[in-house]
Design an enzyme around this catalytic site. Structure first.
Site, PDB file in Angstrom:
ATOM      1  N   ASP A 100       0.839  -1.199   0.000  1.00 33.16           N
ATOM      2  CA  ASP A 100       0.000   0.000   0.000  1.00 33.16           C
ATOM      3  C   ASP A 100       0.875   1.251   0.000  1.00 33.16           C
ATOM      4  O   ASP A 100       0.596   2.223  -0.711  1.00 33.16           O
ATOM      5  CB  ASP A 100      -0.910  -0.028   1.228  1.00 33.16           C
ATOM      6  CG  ASP A 100      -1.742   1.233   1.361  1.00 33.16           C
ATOM      7  OD1 ASP A 100      -2.615   1.462   0.512  1.00 33.16           O
ATOM      8  OD2 ASP A 100      -1.499   2.004   2.310  1.00 33.16           O
ATOM      9  N   GLU A 141      -1.996  -5.234  -3.711  1.00 33.70           N
ATOM     10  CA  GLU A 141      -1.041  -4.448  -2.927  1.00 33.70           C
ATOM     11  C   GLU A 141       0.042  -5.337  -2.332  1.00 33.70           C
ATOM     12  O   GLU A 141       1.224  -4.948  -2.279  1.00 33.70           O
ATOM     13  CB  GLU A 141      -1.773  -3.681  -1.828  1.00 33.70           C
ATOM     14  CG  GLU A 141      -2.659  -2.561  -2.363  1.00 33.70           C
ATOM     15  CD  GLU A 141      -3.350  -1.784  -1.268  1.00 33.70           C
ATOM     16  OE1 GLU A 141      -3.760  -0.638  -1.527  1.00 33.70           O
ATOM     17  OE2 GLU A 141      -3.496  -2.324  -0.146  1.00 33.70           O
TER      18      GLU A 141
END
Length: 229
Positions: A44, A116
């Protein structure tokens, strides 16, 4: 070369030195204690940094607010899930039987998180430059899709309320259903004493966005004037 290594080499343009992180990135918590969540946390941040840098370079004339709007539209879980489907992530997911039966293999929440996590695995295995290159390749059409910075529905609704001397919109979770790995949220968005709308989503944020979109559509429609008798 294993099927997984071949897929990674083809999709990420990188031959993995160690498959452990990649396997972990594709493993759901329903399979045991070793799963993707730590790598998701890292990925992320990798996505955020790479995207912020890219937007900064690509739109030199835009202020911070416009860049933030673009950024927020490009890093959502739903967009990450779209990218994951495009590169074939579902075929490589490692799910427990119950999670698979519950549809986790096509869940935006799961696929977005795994995308992610894969970025985190690439970063650990190859560094930031390959991760940056991959992100620019996979997100390219999306970044250039809008000439002007997109307005997030919640921000647009907030601005509409302020411009029309109304109280700020409120959001309420009215229902949460589904298993932990594939929840469904129902959210009611309302502008006090004016209107409300309800929508569903795979996360609270997604449901709020959908409800804001529906409410904005409703309040933006002009009210027909009554005919004189």
């Amino acid at each position: 070369m294993t099927d997984l290594a071949a897929w990674i080499a083809l999709t990420f343009d990188h031959e993995p030195r160690d498959l452990a992180d990649w396997e972990r990135a594709l493993t759901h918590a329903s399979r045991g204690e070793v799963h993707y969540e730590r790598l998701e946390f890292l990925g992320d941040r990798v996505l955020g940094l790479a995207m912020a840098e890219w937007l900064f370079e690509t739109f030199p004339g835009e202020p911070e607010g416009a860049l933030s709007k673009r950024f927020n539209a490009l890093v959502t879980g739903a967009i990450c899930a779209e990218v994951a489907r495009e590169i074939g992530v579902p075929a490589h997911l490692r799910l427990g039987k119950q999670a698979r039966d519950d549809g986790a293999g096509d869940s935006d929440n799961v696929l977005g998180d795994v995308m992610e996590a894969l970025l985190g695995a690439l970063f650990r295995d190859a560094g930031l430059d390959p991760a940056r290159t991959l992100i620019r390749r996979l997100w390219s059409e999306r970044l250039h899709a809008a000439e002007t910075a997109p307005q997030h529905p919640k921000s647009a609704l907030q601005e509409w309320a302020a411009a029309n001397q109304r109280k700020p919109p409120c959001y309420e979770v009215v229902e949460r259903s589904g298993p932990g790995h594939a929840p469904r949220f129902t959210v009611k968005a309302s502008i006090p004493k004016l209107a409300e709308a309800t929508a569903e989503g795979g996360s609270k944020q997604e449901a709020e966005t959908a409800a804001a979109t529906a409410l904005l559509r409703e309040v933006s429609v002009p009210i027909p004037k009554k005919r004189k008798v």
